[in-house]
Design an enzyme around this catalytic site. Structure first.
Site, short mmCIF file in Angstrom:
data_model
loop_
_atom_site.label_atom_id
_atom_site.label_comp_id
_atom_site.label_asym_id
_atom_site.label_seq_id
_atom_site.Cartn_x
_atom_site.Cartn_y
_atom_site.Cartn_z
N LYS A 14 2.48 11.07 10.97
CA LYS A 14 1.89 9.75 11.14
C LYS A 14 2.74 8.97 12.13
CE LYS A 14 0.21 9.20 6.41
NZ LYS A 14 0.54 8.62 5.09
N TYR A 49 -2.72 3.51 12.71
CA TYR A 49 -2.03 4.76 12.36
C TYR A 49 -2.62 5.88 13.19
CZ TYR A 49 -1.23 2.94 7.52
OH TYR A 49 -0.88 2.26 6.41
N ARG A 61 0.87 -1.17 0.00
CA ARG A 61 0.00 0.00 0.00
C ARG A 61 0.91 1.22 0.00
NH1 ARG A 61 -5.45 -0.97 2.46
NH2 ARG A 61 -5.64 -3.20 2.97
N HIS A 65 1.85 7.04 -0.21
CA HIS A 65 0.81 8.07 -0.07
C HIS A 65 1.25 9.25 0.79
CE1 HIS A 65 -2.18 4.50 -0.55
NE2 HIS A 65 -1.56 4.79 -1.68
C1 LIG Z 1 -6.42 6.83 4.43
C2 LIG Z 1 -7.91 6.93 4.43
C3 LIG Z 1 -8.67 6.37 3.45
N1 LIG Z 1 -10.01 6.50 3.49
C4 LIG Z 1 -10.82 5.87 2.44
C5 LIG Z 1 -10.42 6.22 1.03
C6 LIG Z 1 -10.78 5.00 0.25
O1 LIG Z 1 -12.13 5.07 -0.12
C7 LIG Z 1 -10.61 3.86 1.26
C8 LIG Z 1 -9.31 3.10 1.08
O2 LIG Z 1 -8.29 4.08 1.03
P1 LIG Z 1 -6.90 3.71 0.46
O3 LIG Z 1 -7.04 2.72 -0.67
O4 LIG Z 1 -6.14 4.97 0.21
O5 LIG Z 1 -6.25 2.95 1.73
P2 LIG Z 1 -4.71 2.59 1.83
O6 LIG Z 1 -4.18 2.14 0.51
O7 LIG Z 1 -4.60 1.69 2.99
O8 LIG Z 1 -4.01 3.97 2.16
C9 LIG Z 1 -3.44 4.20 3.43
O9 LIG Z 1 -2.21 3.50 3.47
C10 LIG Z 1 -1.07 4.29 3.20
C11 LIG Z 1 0.15 3.41 3.30
C12 LIG Z 1 -1.00 5.46 4.12
O10 LIG Z 1 0.05 5.89 4.59
C13 LIG Z 1 -2.26 6.14 4.42
O11 LIG Z 1 -2.56 6.02 5.80
C14 LIG Z 1 -3.38 5.69 3.63
O12 LIG Z 1 -3.26 6.36 2.39
O13 LIG Z 1 -10.62 4.46 2.55
C15 LIG Z 1 -10.66 7.16 4.49
O14 LIG Z 1 -11.91 7.27 4.49
N2 LIG Z 1 -9.91 7.73 5.47
C16 LIG Z 1 -8.57 7.64 5.50
O15 LIG Z 1 -7.94 8.18 6.42
#
Ligand SMILES: Cc1cn([C@H]2C[C@H](O)[C@@H](COP(=O)(O)OP(=O)(O)O[C@H]3O[C@H](C)C(=O)[C@H](O)[C@H]3O)O2)c(=O)[nH]c1=O
Length: 187
Positions: free
Chosen positions: A76, A136, A63, A66
């Site tokens: 973070k 986190y 992941r 970001h």
């Molecule tokens: C981060 C975040 C995401 N979301 C929603 C947005 C998307 O609809 C869904 C999945 O998000 P995403 O695919 O960006 O999740 P990760 O790929 O785990 O991203 C995270 O993982 C990387 C490694 C990071 O450092 C961040 O904390 C964060 O970006 O959750 C939210 O509603 N709130 C949040 O705080």
């Protein structure tokens, strides 16, 4: 060192590895995941605006990478409560002497370490085991409109992921490569 954490510096200014001290007895142990007073002493700025849980089912999952663009840049504190990950932070601070360099650290339920990542860094990780669970702490609220990302396999980042990169989200698979004119994030 603080009262509840052993603090290890890294080659990149501001990135810190915290090892939680466990207070153990025959029942088990207690350790502090976050302490506003102690983390402020070592560089954390701002509140705890959000705490997120992240679960990854399969080893190899990546992941990242970001970040949130100003003014929603965030500190973070990344903690792994189950399984093992390689956690990576890339310096995107405009003008930083370590611009585009990164630090990678293994976080696991066993080693009780967390990664303190200041504003101005891209963050990502690879699950090194199945069934990874992470917590986190963020110093700023999530703002979809401020989300930015770099490819975790960008040759300019040269991140040596221990396992074949797998289970990328469509968003993460689609980050374009960094252009030679990329200058990073303003403070
Ligand atoms: C981060 C975040 C995401 N979301 C929603 C947005 C998307 O609809 C869904 C999945 O998000 P995403 O695919 O960006 O999740 P990760 O790929 O785990 O991203 C995270 O993982 C990387 C490694 C990071 O450092 C961040 O904390 C964060 O970006 O959750 C939210 O509603 N709130 C949040 O705080």
């Amino acid at each position: 060192m603080t009262a509840r954490f052993d603090v290890e510096t890294t080659p990149i200014e501001g990135l810190l590895i915290l090892k939680r001290r466990r207070i153990a007895d025959e029942r088990g142990h207690i350790s502090r995941l976050f302490c506003g007073e102690e983390l402020a002493e070592i560089g954390w700025r701002g509140p705890v605006a959000q705490v997120n849980e992240s679960v990854s089912h399969f080893a190899g999952t990546v992941r990242g990478m970001h970040f949130q663009t100003p003014p929603f840049g965030e500190f973070k504190l990344v903690t792994c409560l189950a399984g093992r990950i390689l956690d990576v932070a890339v310096d995107l601070r405009h003008g930083s002497p370590t611009f585009l360099e990164h630090v990678a650290v293994e976080l696991s339920a066993d080693n009780a370490c967390s990664f303190l990542i200041p504003k101005g860094f891209a963050h990502g990780f690879q699950a090194l085991s199945d069934d990874v669970r992470m917590i986190y702490a963020h110093s700023a609220p999530y703002r979809a409109e401020a989300e930015g990302g770099l490819s975790p396999t960008d040759p300019r980042l040269a991140i040596a992921w221990p396992l074949p990169v797998a289970h990328l989200s469509p968003r993460d698979a689609g980050h374009p490569p960094l252009g030679t004119d990329y200058r990073g994030l303003a403070a």
